[in-house]
Design a protein around this motif. Sequence first.
Motif, PDB file in Angstrom:
ATOM      1  N   ALA A  54      20.772  52.959 -40.682  1.00  0.00           N
ATOM      2  CA  ALA A  54      21.820  52.468 -41.483  1.00  0.00           C
ATOM      3  C   ALA A  54      22.804  51.969 -40.427  1.00  0.00           C
ATOM      4  CB  ALA A  54      22.506  53.515 -42.643  1.00  0.00           C
ATOM      5  N   ALA A  55      23.207  52.884 -39.390  1.00  0.00           N
ATOM      6  CA  ALA A  55      24.181  52.465 -38.407  1.00  0.00           C
ATOM      7  C   ALA A  55      23.581  51.133 -37.658  1.00  0.00           C
ATOM      8  CB  ALA A  55      24.558  53.485 -37.455  1.00  0.00           C
ATOM      9  N   ALA A  56      22.173  50.994 -37.479  1.00  0.00           N
ATOM     10  CA  ALA A  56      21.731  49.897 -36.697  1.00  0.00           C
ATOM     11  C   ALA A  56      21.959  48.651 -37.358  1.00  0.00           C
ATOM     12  CB  ALA A  56      20.266  50.241 -36.250  1.00  0.00           C
ATOM     13  N   ARG A  57      22.077  48.687 -38.700  1.00  0.00           N
ATOM     14  CA  ARG A  57      22.189  47.374 -39.408  1.00  0.00           C
ATOM     15  C   ARG A  57      23.654  47.109 -39.325  1.00  0.00           C
ATOM     16  NH1 ARG A  57      19.641  45.323 -43.872  1.00  0.00           N
ATOM     17  NH2 ARG A  57      21.137  43.751 -45.159  1.00  0.00           N
ATOM     18  N   THR A  58      24.618  47.976 -39.253  1.00  0.00           N
ATOM     19  CA  THR A  58      26.061  47.766 -39.422  1.00  0.00           C
ATOM     20  C   THR A  58      26.515  47.428 -38.155  1.00  0.00           C
ATOM     21  OG1 THR A  58      26.475  50.074 -39.566  1.00  0.00           O
ATOM     22  CG2 THR A  58      26.536  48.673 -41.355  1.00  0.00           C
ATOM     23  N   LEU A  59      26.000  48.152 -37.052  1.00  0.00           N
ATOM     24  CA  LEU A  59      26.755  47.834 -35.682  1.00  0.00           C
ATOM     25  C   LEU A  59      26.789  46.442 -35.349  1.00  0.00           C
ATOM     26  CD1 LEU A  59      28.000  49.144 -33.309  1.00  0.00           C
ATOM     27  CD2 LEU A  59      25.743  49.614 -32.020  1.00  0.00           C
ATOM     28  N   PRO A  60      25.490  45.334 -35.223  1.00  0.00           N
ATOM     29  CA  PRO A  60      25.759  44.144 -34.820  1.00  0.00           C
ATOM     30  C   PRO A  60      26.439  43.424 -35.978  1.00  0.00           C
ATOM     31  CG  PRO A  60      23.369  44.670 -35.689  1.00  0.00           C
ATOM     32  CD  PRO A  60      23.973  46.089 -35.556  1.00  0.00           C
ATOM     33  N   LEU A  61      26.530  43.759 -37.134  1.00  0.00           N
ATOM     34  CA  LEU A  61      27.502  43.108 -38.173  1.00  0.00           C
ATOM     35  C   LEU A  61      28.704  43.093 -37.745  1.00  0.00           C
ATOM     36  CD1 LEU A  61      27.877  41.957 -40.827  1.00  0.00           C
ATOM     37  CD2 LEU A  61      28.080  44.456 -41.800  1.00  0.00           C
ATOM     38  N   VAL A  62      29.421  44.335 -37.179  1.00  0.00           N
ATOM     39  CA  VAL A  62      30.433  44.467 -36.525  1.00  0.00           C
ATOM     40  C   VAL A  62      30.828  43.653 -35.425  1.00  0.00           C
ATOM     41  CG1 VAL A  62      32.349  46.047 -35.388  1.00  0.00           C
ATOM     42  CG2 VAL A  62      30.976  46.812 -37.542  1.00  0.00           C
ATOM     43  N   LEU A  63      29.663  43.683 -34.477  1.00  0.00           N
ATOM     44  CA  LEU A  63      29.935  42.912 -33.108  1.00  0.00           C
ATOM     45  C   LEU A  63      30.059  41.286 -33.226  1.00  0.00           C
ATOM     46  CD1 LEU A  63      27.339  45.119 -30.987  1.00  0.00           C
ATOM     47  CD2 LEU A  63      30.000  45.140 -30.866  1.00  0.00           C
ATOM     48  N   PHE A  64      29.421  40.858 -34.000  1.00  0.00           N
ATOM     49  CA  PHE A  64      29.086  39.426 -34.473  1.00  0.00           C
ATOM     50  C   PHE A  64      29.895  38.912 -35.284  1.00  0.00           C
ATOM     51  CE2 PHE A  64      25.222  40.791 -32.117  1.00  0.00           C
ATOM     52  CZ  PHE A  64      25.242  40.313 -30.762  1.00  0.00           C
ATOM     53  N   LEU A  65      30.529  39.573 -36.210  1.00  0.00           N
ATOM     54  CA  LEU A  65      31.414  38.916 -37.355  1.00  0.00           C
ATOM     55  C   LEU A  65      32.329  37.771 -36.990  1.00  0.00           C
ATOM     56  CD1 LEU A  65      31.971  41.751 -40.294  1.00  0.00           C
ATOM     57  CD2 LEU A  65      31.014  39.299 -40.322  1.00  0.00           C
ATOM     58  N   LEU A  66      33.243  38.232 -35.747  1.00  0.00           N
ATOM     59  CA  LEU A  66      34.238  37.513 -35.477  1.00  0.00           C
ATOM     60  C   LEU A  66      33.572  36.221 -35.082  1.00  0.00           C
ATOM     61  CD1 LEU A  66      36.925  39.899 -34.240  1.00  0.00           C
ATOM     62  CD2 LEU A  66      36.549  39.192 -36.170  1.00  0.00           C
ATOM     63  N   ILE A  67      32.503  36.162 -34.252  1.00  0.00           N
ATOM     64  CA  ILE A  67      31.913  34.984 -33.852  1.00  0.00           C
ATOM     65  C   ILE A  67      31.304  34.073 -34.779  1.00  0.00           C
ATOM     66  CG2 ILE A  67      30.100  34.099 -32.166  1.00  0.00           C
ATOM     67  CD1 ILE A  67      30.317  36.696 -30.706  1.00  0.00           C
ATOM     68  N   GLY A  68      30.499  34.913 -35.386  1.00  0.00           N
ATOM     69  CA  GLY A  68      30.314  34.000 -36.741  1.00  0.00           C
ATOM     70  C   GLY A  68      31.231  33.531 -37.773  1.00  0.00           C
ATOM     71  N   GLY A  69      32.445  33.785 -37.796  1.00  0.00           N
ATOM     72  CA  GLY A  69      33.608  33.261 -38.661  1.00  0.00           C
ATOM     73  C   GLY A  69      33.796  32.006 -37.904  1.00  0.00           C
ATOM     74  N   ALA A  70      34.127  32.372 -36.730  1.00  0.00           N
ATOM     75  CA  ALA A  70      34.655  31.021 -35.789  1.00  0.00           C
ATOM     76  C   ALA A  70      33.437  29.970 -35.928  1.00  0.00           C
ATOM     77  CB  ALA A  70      34.841  31.489 -34.368  1.00  0.00           C
ATOM     78  N   ILE A  71      32.266  30.041 -35.837  1.00  0.00           N
ATOM     79  CA  ILE A  71      31.099  29.115 -35.783  1.00  0.00           C
ATOM     80  C   ILE A  71      30.982  28.500 -37.048  1.00  0.00           C
ATOM     81  CG2 ILE A  71      28.674  29.057 -35.901  1.00  0.00           C
ATOM     82  CD1 ILE A  71      28.512  30.993 -33.353  1.00  0.00           C
ATOM     83  N   ALA A  72      31.293  29.293 -38.144  1.00  0.00           N
ATOM     84  CA  ALA A  72      31.371  28.694 -39.739  1.00  0.00           C
ATOM     85  C   ALA A  72      32.432  27.876 -39.991  1.00  0.00           C
ATOM     86  CB  ALA A  72      31.212  30.088 -40.520  1.00  0.00           C
ATOM     87  N   ASP A  73      33.581  28.068 -39.121  1.00  0.00           N
ATOM     88  CA  ASP A  73      34.629  27.148 -39.395  1.00  0.00           C
ATOM     89  C   ASP A  73      34.394  25.880 -38.436  1.00  0.00           C
ATOM     90  OD1 ASP A  73      36.145  27.900 -41.753  1.00  0.00           O
ATOM     91  OD2 ASP A  73      37.444  29.409 -40.197  1.00  0.00           O
ATOM     92  N   ARG A  74      33.515  25.782 -37.500  1.00  0.00           N
ATOM     93  CA  ARG A  74      33.153  24.910 -36.668  1.00  0.00           C
ATOM     94  C   ARG A  74      32.046  23.631 -36.798  1.00  0.00           C
ATOM     95  NH1 ARG A  74      34.467  24.137 -31.215  1.00  0.00           N
ATOM     96  NH2 ARG A  74      36.425  24.978 -30.468  1.00  0.00           N
ATOM     97  N   LEU A  75      30.827  24.527 -37.364  1.00  0.00           N
ATOM     98  CA  LEU A  75      29.631  23.816 -37.742  1.00  0.00           C
ATOM     99  C   LEU A  75      29.666  23.775 -39.391  1.00  0.00           C
ATOM    100  CD1 LEU A  75      27.214  25.561 -35.560  1.00  0.00           C
ATOM    101  CD2 LEU A  75      28.377  23.524 -35.194  1.00  0.00           C
ATOM    102  N   PRO A  76      28.807  22.890 -39.862  1.00  0.00           N
ATOM    103  CA  PRO A  76      28.623  22.829 -41.275  1.00  0.00           C
ATOM    104  C   PRO A  76      28.205  24.113 -41.652  1.00  0.00           C
ATOM    105  CG  PRO A  76      27.702  21.054 -40.336  1.00  0.00           C
ATOM    106  CD  PRO A  76      28.013  21.846 -38.959  1.00  0.00           C
ATOM    107  N   ARG A  77      28.743  24.810 -42.871  1.00  0.00           N
ATOM    108  CA  ARG A  77      28.653  26.075 -43.059  1.00  0.00           C
ATOM    109  C   ARG A  77      27.182  26.434 -43.861  1.00  0.00           C
ATOM    110  NH1 ARG A  77      34.447  26.061 -45.832  1.00  0.00           N
ATOM    111  NH2 ARG A  77      35.716  26.842 -43.945  1.00  0.00           N
ATOM    112  N   HIS A  78      26.726  25.263 -44.401  1.00  0.00           N
ATOM    113  CA  HIS A  78      25.257  25.572 -44.869  1.00  0.00           C
ATOM    114  C   HIS A  78      24.159  25.551 -43.894  1.00  0.00           C
ATOM    115  CE1 HIS A  78      25.289  21.381 -44.002  1.00  0.00           C
ATOM    116  NE2 HIS A  78      23.896  21.101 -44.718  1.00  0.00           N
TER     117      HIS A  78
END
Length: 434
Positions: free
Chosen positions: A61-85
Motif C-alpha cells: 500500500a505504501a509503494a502505491r502512495t509514495l510515488p503519488l506523493v513524490l510526483f503530484l506537484l509535478i503532475g499539477g504543474a504539467i496539467a496546467d501547462r499541457l492539454p489536460r486530457h
Amino acid sequence: MTSPAAPPRRTSRRPEWAGRNYTLLTAAAIITNLGSHGALIAAAFAVLQAGGDGGDVGLVAAARTLPLVLFLLIGGAIADRLPRHRVMVAANALNCVSQALFAFVVLSGEPQLWQMMLLTALCGTGQAFFNPAAEGMLMSSVSGEQASRAFALFRMAMHGAAIGGAALGGAMIAAIGPGWVLAVDAAAFAVAGALRAFLDVSHIRPREAGGGLLADLRDGWKEFVARPWLWAIVAQFSVVVAVVGAAESVYGPLVARDELGGAAPWGVALAAFGVGTLGGALLMMRWKPRRLLLAGTLCVFPLAAPSAALAVPLQVEGLAVVMFISGVAIEVFGVAWMTALHQEIPEDMLSRVSAYDWFGSVAMLPLATALAGPAESLFGRRASLLGCAALVVVVTAAVLFVPDVRNLRRRGATVAGGGPAPAVSVPKEAAPQA
C-alpha cells in the motif's frame, strides 16, 4: 397549398450543465471505479495469498502512495501547462500496463513482494499525474449556480460504480482469485483512457509562457497558502487520510480474514461505504448549505467510526451500517469541498492547487500504511485502530477553530474559467445556519 408541418424539435434529456466533456468524464470515471475498487481489495489479498503478513500488505500500500506523493506537484504543474486530457490519457495508459503486469505475476502463481511493490508504485505514479489533471478538467467543464449539483451527480455516478466494483471484486477474489480482478482493472483503464482521448479543451484559454516548471509551482504555492481555509483543511486531511487509509487498506483485510470469514464480507463492507457515498451525493444534489466548509467539516467526524468498529470488531452487518454512515458523511464534505475550490480558485490554477491539495492530503499515507504492521505488533490491533479513530476526532475539532472554515459562504453564481471574485466570508453571528 400548405407547407408540411415542421418536425418537432428534439430536446436533450441532459441538463444544460451536463455537456459533452462532463458526460465523457462521468462515463470514464464509472468504468475506472468499477475496476479499481475491486483491484484495491485484490492487491491486499494477493499479498496475503503469497504468504505475506500485515506488514507486507502495508508495504505494498505504501509503494502505491509514495510515488503519488513524490510526483503530484509535478503532475499539477504539467496539467496546467499541457492539454489536460492528454495528461489523463497518458496516465491511464501507464495504469493499464502496470495493472496488466501485476495481474500476470499474480496469475503466474509465484508473485514476489518486490514485484508487487514495483508494479503498484507504477500505478501510483500514473495516479499522481492523473488526479490534478482530472480535477482541473472536471471543474472547467461546469459553470454557474448548478456547479455543486454537477459535482454531486458526478460523484454519485462514480461511487455508484464503486458499489458494484467492491462487491464484485470481493466475490471474484473468493471465486477465482485476485489475479483476474487485477486484469479487469487493466482493461477498465484502457477503455476509460480511450474515452478521455475525446475530451475537448478548446474552451480553455491557452497558457501564457511562464518562467518554467519551478515558477509554476511557486505560483501554485502562493495561491494555496493565501487561503487559510484551504491549507488548514489540507493539513487536517493529511492526518485523516493517513489513519483512515491505514485502517482500511491494512487492518480491514486482516480483520476480515481473522474475524469475518475472508474477502467477501470486507467487500460487502466497502460496498456499503459506496452505497453511503451514493446517498450522500444524492443528498447534495438537493441540499446547498450556505456555509460550505462548516457543513463539510462537521461531516468528517463520522470517519472515525469505521476504525472503532474494526477495533471491536463488529460483525459484517454492523460494520456495513457504520461504513454506510461514513460514506454519506464524506460525500457531503467532498461536494462542499469541490464547490468551494470551484468558487474560489482561478481556472488556470485549478490543477496546481489541486496538486497541493492532493499532496498534503496523501503525504503521510505511505508512512501510515508502512507503520501499520509494526504498530500492530507494538500496541496490538485494537489499540492501533482506536488510535486511528481518536486522531480523526482531534484534528477535525482543531480545524473548526479557523474562522474561514466556519464562515466561508456559498455565492449565488460562479463561472469556471473567468476567475472568481474574492472569497466571501461572513461573521459567525450573521451567518445562516449551515
